[in-house]
Each structure stands twice: as structure tokens, then as C-alpha cells.
Design an enzyme around this catalytic site. Sequence first.
Site, PDB file in Angstrom:
ATOM      1  N   GLU A 185      -5.529  -0.139  -7.574  1.00 36.55           N
ATOM      2  CA  GLU A 185      -4.594   0.908  -7.937  1.00 36.55           C
ATOM      3  C   GLU A 185      -3.389   0.238  -8.593  1.00 36.55           C
ATOM      4  OE1 GLU A 185      -3.364   4.714  -5.161  1.00 36.55           O
ATOM      5  OE2 GLU A 185      -3.520   2.809  -4.197  1.00 36.55           O
ATOM      6  N   SER A 230       0.825  -1.201   0.000  1.00 39.91           N
ATOM      7  CA  SER A 230       0.000   0.000   0.000  1.00 39.91           C
ATOM      8  C   SER A 230       0.858   1.250   0.000  1.00 39.91           C
ATOM      9  CB  SER A 230      -0.932  -0.016   1.206  1.00 39.91           C
ATOM     10  OG  SER A 230      -0.214  -0.314   2.369  1.00 39.91           O
ATOM     11  N   HIS A 288      -2.514  -2.755  -6.156  1.00 38.34           N
ATOM     12  CA  HIS A 288      -3.003  -2.480  -4.799  1.00 38.34           C
ATOM     13  C   HIS A 288      -4.519  -2.621  -4.712  1.00 38.34           C
ATOM     14  CE1 HIS A 288      -3.492   0.570  -1.311  1.00 38.34           C
ATOM     15  NE2 HIS A 288      -3.440  -0.664  -0.866  1.00 38.34           N
ATOM     16  N   ASN A 318      -3.674   6.012  -0.366  1.00 38.66           N
ATOM     17  CA  ASN A 318      -3.133   6.262   0.974  1.00 38.66           C
ATOM     18  C   ASN A 318      -2.500   7.637   1.125  1.00 38.66           C
ATOM     19  OD1 ASN A 318      -3.981   4.008   2.381  1.00 38.66           O
ATOM     20  ND2 ASN A 318      -2.451   2.753   1.353  1.00 38.66           N
TER      21      ASN A 318
HETATM   22  N1  CAA Z   1     -17.302 -10.742   1.410  1.00 36.71           N
HETATM   23  C1  CAA Z   1     -18.631 -10.804   1.242  1.00 36.71           C
HETATM   24  N2  CAA Z   1     -19.487 -10.028   1.939  1.00 36.71           N
HETATM   25  C2  CAA Z   1     -18.962  -9.168   2.843  1.00 36.71           C
HETATM   26  C3  CAA Z   1     -17.569  -9.061   3.064  1.00 36.71           C
HETATM   27  C4  CAA Z   1     -16.733  -9.900   2.315  1.00 36.71           C
HETATM   28  N3  CAA Z   1     -15.416  -9.878   2.440  1.00 36.71           N
HETATM   29  N4  CAA Z   1     -17.361  -8.132   4.015  1.00 36.71           N
HETATM   30  C5  CAA Z   1     -18.558  -7.648   4.380  1.00 36.71           C
HETATM   31  N5  CAA Z   1     -19.518  -8.272   3.677  1.00 36.71           N
HETATM   32  C6  CAA Z   1     -20.942  -8.102   3.761  1.00 36.71           C
HETATM   33  C7  CAA Z   1     -21.374  -7.824   5.170  1.00 36.71           C
HETATM   34  O1  CAA Z   1     -21.387  -9.016   5.895  1.00 36.71           O
HETATM   35  C8  CAA Z   1     -22.729  -7.245   4.977  1.00 36.71           C
HETATM   36  O2  CAA Z   1     -23.646  -8.312   4.816  1.00 36.71           O
HETATM   37  P1  CAA Z   1     -25.045  -8.284   5.575  1.00 36.71           P
HETATM   38  O3  CAA Z   1     -25.763  -7.133   4.979  1.00 36.71           O
HETATM   39  O4  CAA Z   1     -25.619  -9.615   5.228  1.00 36.71           O
HETATM   40  O5  CAA Z   1     -24.735  -8.125   7.032  1.00 36.71           O
HETATM   41  C9  CAA Z   1     -22.610  -6.515   3.661  1.00 36.71           C
HETATM   42  O6  CAA Z   1     -21.382  -6.946   3.055  1.00 36.71           O
HETATM   43  C10 CAA Z   1     -22.572  -5.035   3.815  1.00 36.71           C
HETATM   44  O7  CAA Z   1     -21.793  -4.749   4.922  1.00 36.71           O
HETATM   45  P2  CAA Z   1     -22.297  -3.796   6.055  1.00 36.71           P
HETATM   46  O8  CAA Z   1     -23.643  -4.125   6.512  1.00 36.71           O
HETATM   47  O9  CAA Z   1     -21.194  -3.713   7.078  1.00 36.71           O
HETATM   48  O10 CAA Z   1     -22.561  -2.464   5.345  1.00 36.71           O
HETATM   49  P3  CAA Z   1     -21.744  -1.515   4.491  1.00 36.71           P
HETATM   50  O11 CAA Z   1     -22.706  -1.062   3.487  1.00 36.71           O
HETATM   51  O12 CAA Z   1     -21.113  -0.551   5.433  1.00 36.71           O
HETATM   52  O13 CAA Z   1     -20.591  -2.244   3.695  1.00 36.71           O
HETATM   53  C11 CAA Z   1     -18.247  -1.920   3.565  1.00 36.71           C
HETATM   54  C12 CAA Z   1     -19.366  -2.597   4.258  1.00 36.71           C
HETATM   55  C13 CAA Z   1     -18.236  -2.243   2.064  1.00 36.71           C
HETATM   56  C14 CAA Z   1     -16.969  -2.448   4.203  1.00 36.71           C
HETATM   57  C15 CAA Z   1     -18.411  -0.379   3.724  1.00 36.71           C
HETATM   58  O14 CAA Z   1     -18.581  -0.068   5.067  1.00 36.71           O
HETATM   59  C16 CAA Z   1     -17.263   0.385   3.187  1.00 36.71           C
HETATM   60  O15 CAA Z   1     -17.154   0.606   1.994  1.00 36.71           O
HETATM   61  N6  CAA Z   1     -16.362   0.845   4.090  1.00 36.71           N
HETATM   62  C17 CAA Z   1     -15.160   1.547   3.705  1.00 36.71           C
HETATM   63  C18 CAA Z   1     -14.138   0.539   3.283  1.00 36.71           C
HETATM   64  C19 CAA Z   1     -12.896   1.184   2.802  1.00 36.71           C
HETATM   65  O16 CAA Z   1     -12.727   2.395   2.765  1.00 36.71           O
HETATM   66  N7  CAA Z   1     -11.953   0.356   2.397  1.00 36.71           N
HETATM   67  C20 CAA Z   1     -10.696   0.802   1.941  1.00 36.71           C
HETATM   68  C21 CAA Z   1      -9.760   0.805   3.065  1.00 36.71           C
HETATM   69  S1  CAA Z   1      -8.204   1.422   2.563  1.00 36.71           S
HETATM   70  C22 CAA Z   1      -7.450   0.112   1.889  1.00 36.71           C
HETATM   71  O17 CAA Z   1      -7.920  -0.993   1.847  1.00 36.71           O
HETATM   72  C23 CAA Z   1      -6.143   0.427   1.346  1.00 36.71           C
HETATM   73  C24 CAA Z   1      -5.010   0.412   2.271  1.00 36.71           C
HETATM   74  O18 CAA Z   1      -3.911   0.266   1.782  1.00 36.71           O
HETATM   75  C25 CAA Z   1      -5.096   0.649   3.705  1.00 36.71           C
END
Ligand code: CAA
Length: 288
Positions: A152, A119, A140, A190
Site C-alpha cells: 500500500e 500501518s 506498507h 487496516n
Molecule cells: N516465507 C516463506 N514461506 C512461508 C513464509 C515465509 N515468510 N510464511 C509461511 N510460509 C510457508 C509456510 O511454511 C507453508 O509452507 P508448507 O506448505 O511447506 O508448510 C506455506 O507458506 C503456506 O502456508 P500455510 O500452509 O500456512 O498455508 P496458507 O495457504 O494458509 O498460507 C498465509 C499462509 C499466506 C499466511 C495465508 O494463511 C494467508 O494469506 N493468511 C492471511 C494473511 C494476511 O491477511 N496477512 C495480512 C495481515 S494484515 C497486515 O499485514 C497489515 C497490517 O498492518 C496489520
Amino acid sequence: MEIERIGVVGAGQMGNGIAQVAATAGYDVVLQDIDSAALQRAMATIERSLGKLVAKERMSEPDAAAARARITQATDTAAMSDRQLVIEAATENVELKFRIFEGLASVAAADAILATNTSSISITAIAARTDRPDRVMGMHFMNPVPLMGLVELIRGLATSDETYQAVEAAAQRMGKTTVLARDMPGFIVNRVLMPYINEAVYALYEGIASVEDLDVAMKLGTNVPMGPLTLADFIGLDTCLAIMEVLHEGMGGDSKYRPCPLLRKYVEAGWLGRKSGRGFYTYEGGGR
Ligand code: CAA
């Protein structure tokens, strides 16, 4: 080169997600980790994730079963010898990545492409540890990999056009939208996200608002799916700190990227977020 056989190194949170989306796209996948317990946990996570996608009718049961069957597990890096594209997704540690790439260079086929899910670490520096800097690239993925639409792509100084095109095609076949970033600290996501999270930790540190109010403010005030402190817990506070350190050092010590002392303190305490059961919030059952 038409890629059909993919290897994924590292069976953690990112590695298992990458193996899952690659297998779902029809690739033959070998998921490798030196820790066989980590491989077992990864397969259970993939199983759960595919189960959720089937339950939501985003995937059929036969397709999920076929994806599962396309993933083979391995503990030895030698299993990468017939892979056309290897995606490394080990812990975000420079020395570890260098060692893995040195090892991959000696076992992978001469024309195999070696990609890294780093990342923030320099792709050019990783590529320089191999015998094929023209065939090394940054790929990424975002967490959670099966749900996030972005990959990315980062070209090192020596990455060839053929490598870029092959990796871009593979990411697109996995259903992802790609963006191209220069090989500078933090790339795009990031570079922007971590200073935002770090600033939220400073706001907490300075007593501007509570954890909950900071998150509610940003969630409802800017329509992001998670507030910055919830997201930091989700990513892992150790990962957030490591990326801030790469930005700080890579930008010549610019104070704009100084990690918040409170973030460092939490990491020292072992409060790493969801994965350790405690970060800015507490999570039942260790949070996993
Ligand atoms: N596979 C399948 N389904 C999944 C899953 C996975 N890996 N992870 C979560 N789900 C499911 C959940 O279980 C949930 O199902 P239910 O509705 O049956 O409970 C559904 O997806 C939706 O999840 P949530 O109810 O928690 O609701 P949400 O709409 O908030 O979605 C999320 C979850 C997509 C994670 C959302 O919160 C989101 O987009 N969050 C931000 C994530 C983000 O910014 N990620 C990037 C991080 S930075 C990075 O990764 C780079 C780095 O280098 C650090």
C-alpha cells in the site's frame, strides 16, 4: 532516480521480510537494528524463508544464496548514510517513529527517500519531523512479506511526484502490486480489516459463538485464508489494539472504531497472539 541501495530500519517480523524481498529483487540491502540479537534472529528467519521458497521450487538455490549475500547487518544508523531509499519498519509507536525519522534526516544523503512501513500513523506527521517532507512516503507491506502480493503506498501532504514514482517502481521491482491510499487513519487495508477483526472480538465477547466457530464461519463462509481471530493472533493483538486506537482517535472518537474491551484485556494479560504463545489460541514453543 534509479534506486540500487536500500536500507531497512528494524529487524522484526516486517523488517526482515522487507530486507528479504528487496535483496531477492537484486537490491543491495543494509538491515539495521540497535539490537544485535534481533539482527541475528532476522537473518535466521530470512534463511528459513528462503529455504522454504527453494524447497517449493519458487526460487533456485543460487538465487537464494545471492539474495542472502546482498544483505549486510548494522547496529548503527550511520550505516544508512549511503542508502538511496530507507524503509523504516520499527515498532508501531508514534514517538519512536518520530525519533527514528529525526535521526534518519540527519544521517541520510540529502536526496535519499525515507519511507515508513507504518500501518496507521500519519505520513504527513512523520514527514514533518524531517528536513525533506517531499521525500517521505508510506510503503506498507503485508505480513508475511515474502508471500503477500500487496504494498500500500501512501502520499503525505508534501510527498513529491518523483518520490511517489521512485517508491512505486521499487515496490514493483520487489514483485508487489501497489495501491495508492490517502493519508487518513488506517489507509485502505487496516481501515477495513481492523474493524472486521474488532467486530469478531465483540462477537466473542457477547457470547455469539466460540473462538473456533467464529473462525470456521468466516473462513468457510467467506473464503478467507484465516478466520479473523486466527488472523488477529497472527498479526499480534497489541498491534491490532494500537491500530484500533489510531482509528478511534483519528476519527474523532467515532464509536464505530471503539476497541473491544476484551481485546484490551487480552493485551493487558500479555496474551498477544502467536508471538507470545497465547492469544485467542495457544501456540506451542512460544509460537514463533
Ligand atoms: N516465507 C516463506 N514461506 C512461508 C513464509 C515465509 N515468510 N510464511 C509461511 N510460509 C510457508 C509456510 O511454511 C507453508 O509452507 P508448507 O506448505 O511447506 O508448510 C506455506 O507458506 C503456506 O502456508 P500455510 O500452509 O500456512 O498455508 P496458507 O495457504 O494458509 O498460507 C498465509 C499462509 C499466506 C499466511 C495465508 O494463511 C494467508 O494469506 N493468511 C492471511 C494473511 C494476511 O491477511 N496477512 C495480512 C495481515 S494484515 C497486515 O499485514 C497489515 C497490517 O498492518 C496489520
